[in-house]
Design a protein around this motif. Structure first.
Motif, PDB file in Angstrom:
ATOM      1  N   GLU A  98       0.838  -1.200   0.000  1.00 13.75           N
ATOM      2  CA  GLU A  98       0.000   0.000   0.000  1.00 13.75           C
ATOM      3  C   GLU A  98       0.876   1.255   0.000  1.00 13.75           C
ATOM      4  OE1 GLU A  98      -3.285   2.155   2.827  1.00 13.75           O
ATOM      5  OE2 GLU A  98      -3.265  -0.031   2.750  1.00 13.75           O
ATOM      6  N   GLY A  99       0.735   2.066  -1.022  1.00  7.05           N
ATOM      7  CA  GLY A  99       1.538   3.269  -1.167  1.00  7.05           C
ATOM      8  C   GLY A  99       2.915   2.994  -1.749  1.00  7.05           C
ATOM      9  N   GLY A 100       3.204   1.716  -2.004  1.00  9.22           N
ATOM     10  CA  GLY A 100       4.478   1.322  -2.600  1.00  9.22           C
ATOM     11  C   GLY A 100       4.216   0.661  -3.939  1.00  9.22           C
ATOM     12  N   ASP A 120       7.889  -1.112  -0.143  1.00 13.07           N
ATOM     13  CA  ASP A 120       6.863  -0.391   0.619  1.00 13.07           C
ATOM     14  C   ASP A 120       6.946   1.115   0.391  1.00 13.07           C
ATOM     15  OD1 ASP A 120       8.753   0.756   2.429  1.00 13.07           O
ATOM     16  OD2 ASP A 120       8.511  -0.882   3.861  1.00 13.07           O
ATOM     17  N   ARG A 121       6.045   1.854   0.985  1.00  9.86           N
ATOM     18  CA  ARG A 121       5.968   3.304   0.769  1.00  9.86           C
ATOM     19  C   ARG A 121       7.184   4.052   1.302  1.00  9.86           C
ATOM     20  NH1 ARG A 121       1.367   2.941   4.847  1.00  9.86           N
ATOM     21  NH2 ARG A 121       2.256   3.667   6.809  1.00  9.86           N
TER      22      ARG A 121
END
Length: 131
Positions: A98-100, A120-121
């Motif tokens: 999520e966000g990555g 990852d983010r």
């Protein structure tokens, strides 16, 4: 012989957020110790000088560099997580992505029943595996 070997992740202002995120999404994990920069620095007050946490018993250290560097994380170094169920590998890979981004979406690649490679983010690379 060294007494221990511990992964050390250097961030530029996101160490606290990243550490707390990892402890939240990976079961049986906890923050162990946090040392913050004070009002006299050298980093911004409240930022992490050095912290340690445990991911399923594996110690990890983090810090916030107050110096801007010309490098960051690379997927050639990753944290490898072995999961115990289909649900766990799916939940963890989704949360970390999520966000990555996915480098390898969750699938059967022949060497594993379920595997995903995620950045990852925060820019940290994770391999999430169900053997």
């Amino acid at each position: 012989m060294p007494a221990s070997v511990t992964p050390f992740l250097m961030f530029e202002g996101q160490a606290d957020e990243a550490m707390n995120f990892y402890v939240k999404v990976i079961p049986d994990s906890e923050v162990l110790n946090v040392q913050r920069h004070g009002p006299d620095g050298p980093g911004p007050e409240g930022s992490i000088f050095v912290a340690s946490f445990s991911l399923r018993g594996q110690p990890v250290m983090v810090s916030d560099s107050y110096i801007k560097h010309d490098f960051t994380f690379t997927p050639s170094i990753s944290l490898f997580v072995t999961c115990q169920s289909e649900e766990e590998v799916a939940e963890l890979s989704t949360a970390l992505a999520e966000g990555g981004q996915y480098l390898m979406p969750l699938d059967n690649y022949g060497f594993s029943r379920r595997f995903a490679w995620v950045v990852d983010r925060f820019g940290v690379s994770w391999q999430v595996n169900l053997p």
